[in-house]
Design a protein around this motif. Structure first.
Motif: not given
Length: 302
Positions: A278-291
């Motif tokens: 869950m942490r890994d997926v959320l981290t990826q989502v946040v990074e994608a949104m930031n980009k």
């Protein structure tokens, strides 16, 4: 309606032994046009525009002709856009009009964007400026498509379930435990973990069972629930990773108090492997949104 002291005998206070640590998060504010969500026309030119002349934009006839946009201005000493006012003193280096791609008046398209540009050009010329659209009208459908893709892909949330082993936990006890965790009761009927000095919650706790909200009347009656839901919306969260960390910690404490267990939204027990995923997926989502320029908690994402 009863008061907290009437129901609990005293005010509810955090317990330092279990209360979540307050975290400081910079408030992501932005004043001015939101280019990823709005069609913007800037009035560009080498000379400053007297404030008295710019104020004509706010006349009802001009606003009606322009489709009631938001008007923004920037004076020589300003660091960011500010709403245009009717003040007559001073001058502006920059002026801009902004329309939501999709608002109360419908969704823009290339034709309507071109019409707005043509309506703005006489006003720009009157102010000795040139109307510059961002994006050009023909690119408006693409901009709206990209906005919709972001909305569809990232309008998601994180939800945890804490179920009592007996499937019965009193609302009275839940109020006490949530207060001890340092959460704040919201008029909306949830207990929220909030950023100090902000009205933005990191996550919310709500009852699970016959009702979705907490109330003093239910606590006074001794109503019972199967457990609680703990969750947050990712785009609206001021800090999703911190929110998940706090939500998991709160879930574990509440599970211990009600002799229960923590589950994900699909009813699967939250073992350590599931928590890491869950942490890994959320981290990826946040990074994608930031980009993409839609940082969680920022004005575009919210």
């Amino acid at each position: 309606m009863p008061t907290i002291s009437e129901v609990f005998g005293d005010d509810l206070q955090p317990d330092p032994a279990i209360a979540l640590r307050p975290i400081q998060i910079p408030v992501r504010t932005k004043s001015g046009p939101l280019h990823r969500l709005q069609y913007v026309i800037e009035f560009v030119g080498p000379r400053s525009v007297p404030a008295a002349a710019a104020a004509m934009i706010l006349r009802s006839d001009w606003l009606a002709a322009l489709g009631k946009p938001r008007a923004w201005a920037m004076s020589p000493g300003d660091a960011e856009w500010l709403p245009l006012t009717e003040k007559a003193d001073g001058s502006y280096d920059s002026l801009a009009l902004a329309w939501d791609y999709a608002g109360a008046q419908g969704e823009l398209n290339a034709k309507s964007a071109q019409h707005l540009l043509e309506a703005a050009e006489p006003l720009a010329q009157h102010l000795n400026r040139r109307a510059m659209p961002i994006p050009v009208p023909s690119d408006v459908p693409l901009a709206i498509s990209q906005m919709r893709q972001v909305e569809e892909n990232f309008d998601a949330g994180v939800t945890l379930m804490v179920l009592a082993e007996s499937r019965q936990v009193s609302e009275f006890e839940l109020w006490v435990w949530c207060a001890k965790l340092g959460l704040t009761y919201s008029p909306a009927g949830t207990w929220d973990w909030r950023v100090p000095g902000s009205d933005r919650e990191l996550f919310s706790v709500s009852p699970l069972g016959n009702t979705e909200v907490f109330s003093l009347e239910a606590a006074q009656r001794g109503d019972t629930h199967e457990g609680v839901l703990i969750g947050f919306n990712i785009p609206r969260s001021p800090e999703p990773i911190a929110a998940l960390t706090g939500a998991l910690a709160a879930a574990d404490i509440l599970a211990g108090r009600m002799y229960g267990q923590v589950f994900d939204e699909n009813g699967q027990p939250m073992a350590e492997a599931q928590r890491r995923e869950m942490r890994d997926v959320l981290t990826q989502v946040v990074e994608a949104m930031n980009k993409l320029g839609f940082s969680p908690g920022g004005p575009e994402a919210v």
